[in-house]
Motif scaffolding. Sequence first.
Motif, PDB file in Angstrom:
ATOM      1  N   LYS A  23       0.747  -1.210   0.007  1.00  0.00           N
ATOM      2  CA  LYS A  23      -0.050   0.002   0.019  1.00  0.00           C
ATOM      3  C   LYS A  23       0.781   1.313   0.116  1.00  0.00           C
ATOM      4  O   LYS A  23       2.044   1.288   0.776  1.00  0.00           O
ATOM      5  N   GLN A  51     -11.714  -0.565 -10.676  1.00  0.00           N
ATOM      6  CA  GLN A  51     -10.624  -0.691  -9.798  1.00  0.00           C
ATOM      7  C   GLN A  51      -9.364  -1.298 -10.302  1.00  0.00           C
ATOM      8  O   GLN A  51      -8.286  -0.940  -9.883  1.00  0.00           O
ATOM      9  N   HIS A  52      -9.474  -2.050 -11.396  1.00  0.00           N
ATOM     10  CA  HIS A  52      -8.412  -2.671 -12.061  1.00  0.00           C
ATOM     11  C   HIS A  52      -7.703  -1.316 -12.853  1.00  0.00           C
ATOM     12  O   HIS A  52      -6.477  -1.207 -12.697  1.00  0.00           O
ATOM     13  N   GLN A  55      -5.870   0.733 -10.149  1.00  0.00           N
ATOM     14  CA  GLN A  55      -4.635   0.248  -9.556  1.00  0.00           C
ATOM     15  C   GLN A  55      -3.527   0.418 -10.745  1.00  0.00           C
ATOM     16  O   GLN A  55      -2.483   0.749 -10.387  1.00  0.00           O
ATOM     17  N   GLU A  59      -0.074   2.908 -10.232  1.00  0.00           N
ATOM     18  CA  GLU A  59       1.209   2.333 -10.176  1.00  0.00           C
ATOM     19  C   GLU A  59       2.107   2.508 -11.222  1.00  0.00           C
ATOM     20  O   GLU A  59       3.282   2.975 -11.094  1.00  0.00           O
ATOM     21  N   ILE A  81      -5.526   3.684  -2.943  1.00  0.00           N
ATOM     22  CA  ILE A  81      -6.004   4.134  -4.260  1.00  0.00           C
ATOM     23  C   ILE A  81      -6.201   5.672  -4.104  1.00  0.00           C
ATOM     24  O   ILE A  81      -6.825   6.150  -3.028  1.00  0.00           O
ATOM     25  N   THR A 210     -10.616  -7.961  -7.765  1.00  0.00           N
ATOM     26  CA  THR A 210     -10.268  -6.501  -7.497  1.00  0.00           C
ATOM     27  C   THR A 210      -9.687  -6.759  -5.892  1.00  0.00           C
ATOM     28  O   THR A 210      -9.866  -7.503  -5.057  1.00  0.00           O
ATOM     29  N   ILE A 211      -8.752  -5.594  -5.652  1.00  0.00           N
ATOM     30  CA  ILE A 211      -8.135  -5.478  -4.389  1.00  0.00           C
ATOM     31  C   ILE A 211      -9.450  -5.305  -3.283  1.00  0.00           C
ATOM     32  O   ILE A 211      -9.417  -5.908  -2.314  1.00  0.00           O
TER      33      ILE A 211
END
Length: 347
Positions: A23, A51-52, A55, A59, A81, A210-211
């Motif tokens: 995180k 969500q994808h 992420q 990143e 996020i 997803t996360i």
Amino acid sequence: MHADVTCRPFSSPCTANGVTTPKKKKTPFSAEKINQMKRLLIIGGSGYLGQHLLQSFSELSPHLSTAFTHQHHSSSPPQSIPDAFQLDLHTGQGFHSITNQFGQPDIVVNCAALSVPRACETDPALAMSVNVPSTLVKWLSSFTECNNTLLIHLSTDQVYEGTKSFYKEDDETLPVNVYGKSKVAAEEYIFDNWSNFVILRSSIIFGPQTISPVSKSLPIQWMDGILAKGQEAEFFHDEFRCPVYVKDVVNIIRILTDRWISDGKKSQLVLNVGGPNRLSRAEMAETVARVRGYNTSLVKPVSASSIDRGVKSPADISMDISKLIQTLDFTPTSFEDGVKLTFDTNV
């Protein structure tokens, strides 16, 4: 057992034949940071695709200030996020806060939708109010330099009637259910009211969880759960789609975003977004069985007409994706490889 049918990426006919990241500390937006960086806003960022996307952009795109919206009753992704805004697409409540705290976005990706066909049939008015992005477009139009925003809008393969194979983008849209009709209405609204857009007609999106796990049933995991019981299960053999790996969809959106940031060339583009394989649900299940080591005889092919789902479903909405491949120089992931990646990836 059905023959494996591979969709050729170009116009020729078919032939029969992740790691968990640590995180990151959340930092609030600052005026200086916002002014120096391009802004990306993901509508529906707490959903599966959203969500994808979050992420990936968080990143891999440090040059972007990224924010997302979610409904008040949805669960937000973890604090790693970026910043979140509550938004009601039906009323437009929440856009004012985005204006004040985030500003005009350079790119908007609209993933939000009422996407369960049966729910759309039950409440057509709600389906239209949520799926037609009128409040979003009106909000974007309120900015002085409104044409400086690229709108990437997620549509669906269910805009097609389903009476043939390999629909192209310029084929007539004749949806057979309220969900498809609402998505056609959304496309028409964008065409009429926004000048810089890409509409992505997506097939079934599959891939790793997803996360922050979504509540809806994910197709590959659902099939795996049924087959893991070791009992015979029924799957439709006469409805066809081109399921697309979720990280392919993410990469497509990243390519479109990077192009807009680099060259600033406005678009009015519609793309079919599917995988390279035309498959029935029975064929999908057989692939999952092979990858997971189950006996493929557990898959019992049945006709879609044998079950009343409370909503009409198109029979064959497989898509020709040659325009996608040629326009973006993109190579899609095969269904089998996507299934393997789904079970090999931890997010």
